[in-house]
Motif scaffolding. Structure first.
Motif, PDB file in Angstrom:
ATOM      1  N   GLY A 254      38.705  40.201  34.913  1.00 19.40           N
ATOM      2  CA  GLY A 254      39.331  41.398  35.473  1.00 19.40           C
ATOM      3  C   GLY A 254      40.839  41.271  35.553  1.00 19.40           C
ATOM      4  N   GLU A 255      41.430  42.067  36.445  1.00 21.57           N
ATOM      5  CA  GLU A 255      42.883  42.025  36.616  1.00 21.57           C
ATOM      6  C   GLU A 255      43.324  40.659  37.119  1.00 21.57           C
ATOM      7  N   LEU A 256      44.509  40.235  36.685  1.00 18.83           N
ATOM      8  CA  LEU A 256      45.066  38.949  37.093  1.00 18.83           C
ATOM      9  C   LEU A 256      45.292  38.938  38.606  1.00 18.83           C
ATOM     10  N   THR A 257      44.657  38.000  39.295  1.00 20.46           N
ATOM     11  CA  THR A 257      44.875  37.837  40.732  1.00 20.46           C
ATOM     12  C   THR A 257      45.202  36.393  41.094  1.00 20.46           C
ATOM     13  N   PHE A 258      44.671  35.437  40.329  1.00 21.75           N
ATOM     14  CA  PHE A 258      44.864  34.023  40.644  1.00 21.75           C
ATOM     15  C   PHE A 258      44.928  33.246  39.343  1.00 21.75           C
ATOM     16  N   PHE A 259      46.062  32.570  39.074  1.00 18.29           N
ATOM     17  CA  PHE A 259      46.259  31.898  37.807  1.00 18.29           C
ATOM     18  C   PHE A 259      47.079  30.635  38.012  1.00 18.29           C
ATOM     19  N   LEU A 260      46.497  29.477  37.662  1.00 15.47           N
ATOM     20  CA  LEU A 260      47.174  28.182  37.784  1.00 15.47           C
ATOM     21  C   LEU A 260      47.836  27.985  39.148  1.00 15.47           C
TER      22      LEU A 260
END
Length: 197
Positions: free
Chosen positions: A175-181
């Motif tokens: 889905g939409e970007l919410t948590f990345f690295l």
């Protein structure tokens, strides 16, 4: 651990062989990790089998290495550009990404402890695809994935790209970007807000 070894089988990562004369096998080890969501709650326990790459010798077990690393500055620049162009950023996850890259070097690894073949306990695995922990793994993965064309801003082309990725790789759409690295992102009409613990 069984899921990880199943991925190795599906991706044809290695072949069980007798160790050729004059060759040596590098060890393997299990690395355990808890995957957490943006609130820090454990959502998955993960086991990954890795090669003990620190025992590899340059010129023998590997030649050329290249390690692509996503720098926080590049991520911020990408998000700023997406905001400027009024894009919504979506995220996908590629399962066992490194296992897709082919390696050219002749590399052998020991059978994982506790998972030795009962018929051939003294054999080793000849590595065909990249394995986490190998010096050449990031480069092999990047070369393989680089053959796929990235970059479309039209929704229907993005959908086609997602279908292509699902056909080539085991992917999950997040889905939409919410948590990345470790970076938390909140996409709103008036901006993309990021924070990091």
């Amino acid at each position: 651990m069984q899921d990880e070894l199943l991925q190795f089988k599906l991706q044809k990562v290695w072949t069980l062989v007798d160790l050729p004369y004059g060759k040596r096998a590098i060890g393997t080890k299990w690395v355990y990790r808890n995957k957490k969501d943006k609130r820090g709650i454990v959502i998955k326990n993960k086991a990954r089998l890795v090669a003990q790459g620190y025992t590899q010798e340059e010129g023998i077990d590997y030649d050329e290495v290249f390690d692509p690393v996503a720098r926080i500055e590049a991520i911020r620049l990408f998000l700023a550009y997406a905001l400027f162009k009024d894009f919504v950023v979506y995220q996908m996850d590629m399962k066992s990404a490194f296992l897709y890259g082919k390696i050219e070097e002749e590399v052998y690894v020991c059978q994982p402890l506790g998972f030795e073949d009962p018929k051939f306990p003294n054999r080793v695995y000849k590595v065909e695809n990249a394995l986490y922990g190998q010096h050449q793994a990031p480069r092999a993965c990047l070369i393989y994935v680089d053959d796929i064309i990235f970059g479309s801003t039209k929704k229907e082309l993005c959908t086609e790209f997602e279908k292509l990725m699902h056909k080539k790789f085991q992917m999950s759409s997040m889905g939409e970007l919410t948590f990345f690295l470790g970076l938390q992102a909140s996409q709103k009409d008036d901006g993309i807000f990021t924070s990091q613990d």
